[in-house]
Scaffold this active site. Structure first.
Site, PDB file in Angstrom:
ATOM      1  CG  HIS A   7       9.662  -3.971   2.850  1.00  0.00           C
ATOM      2  ND1 HIS A   7       9.102  -5.200   3.063  1.00  0.00           N
ATOM      3  CD2 HIS A   7       8.637  -3.089   2.861  1.00  0.00           C
ATOM      4  CE1 HIS A   7       7.784  -5.071   3.184  1.00  0.00           C
ATOM      5  NE2 HIS A   7       7.470  -3.796   3.081  1.00  0.00           N
ATOM      6  CD  GLU A 130       4.179  -5.016   5.107  1.00  0.00           C
ATOM      7  OE1 GLU A 130       5.040  -4.209   4.709  1.00  0.00           O
ATOM      8  OE2 GLU A 130       3.522  -5.739   4.337  1.00  0.00           O
TER       9      GLU A 130
HETATM   10 CO    CO Z   1       5.489  -3.329   2.966  1.00  0.00          CO
END
Ligand code: CO
Length: 134
Positions: A7, A130
């Site tokens: 994402h 991330e």
């Molecule tokens: Co995230």
């Protein structure tokens, strides 16, 4: 080492407005808002055919994205999330190469119930990264 883009997270000052923009202007499928108090955010998932966008809004007093929105009042891209097969192996390899892992360096359970780590944006061209184990 990294696999799919899981994402892209965008911090937004007005979650309702951002959700409506993605749904009505961009024509995307959006989720209901999901409060994640342990992460200090409310998130709306925008489903795309090949990945997701996460609209993040601060929740609670010590939200990790509050300082970001103070610096970027209109909102902005907060981080990108790449999938890895083995997060500990990825972490150790990155650390050995000099990359900085945020926090105590131990994976935490992220918004999707899977282990995640964050890497220092200064080591990745100004982008908070991330890693999520899938
Ligand atoms: Co995230």
């Amino acid at each position: 080492m990294i696999g799919n883009l899981n994402h892209v997270a965008i911090a937004v000052p007005d979650l309702e407005k951002a959700t409506a923009t993605y749904r009505d202007v961009l024509g995307a499928e959006v989720s209901e808002p999901l409060a994640l108090p342990e992460h200090g955010v409310t998130v709306v998932f925008v489903k795309l055919p090949n990945t997701k966008i996460e609209l993040l809004h601060p929740l609670g007093a010590n939200s990790p994205i509050a300082p970001f929105l103070e610096r970027n009042a209109g909102g902005g891209m907060h981080h990108v999330c790449y999938e890895v097969e083995d997060i500990l192996a990825a972490r150790d390899k990155l650390k050995a190469g000099g990359a900085r892992v945020l926090g105590d360096g131990e994976p935490k359970i992220g918004a999707h119930g899977k282990p995640v780590l964050f890497l220092h944006p200064k080591d990745f061209f100004g982008t908070l990264v991330e890693l999520e184990q899938v």
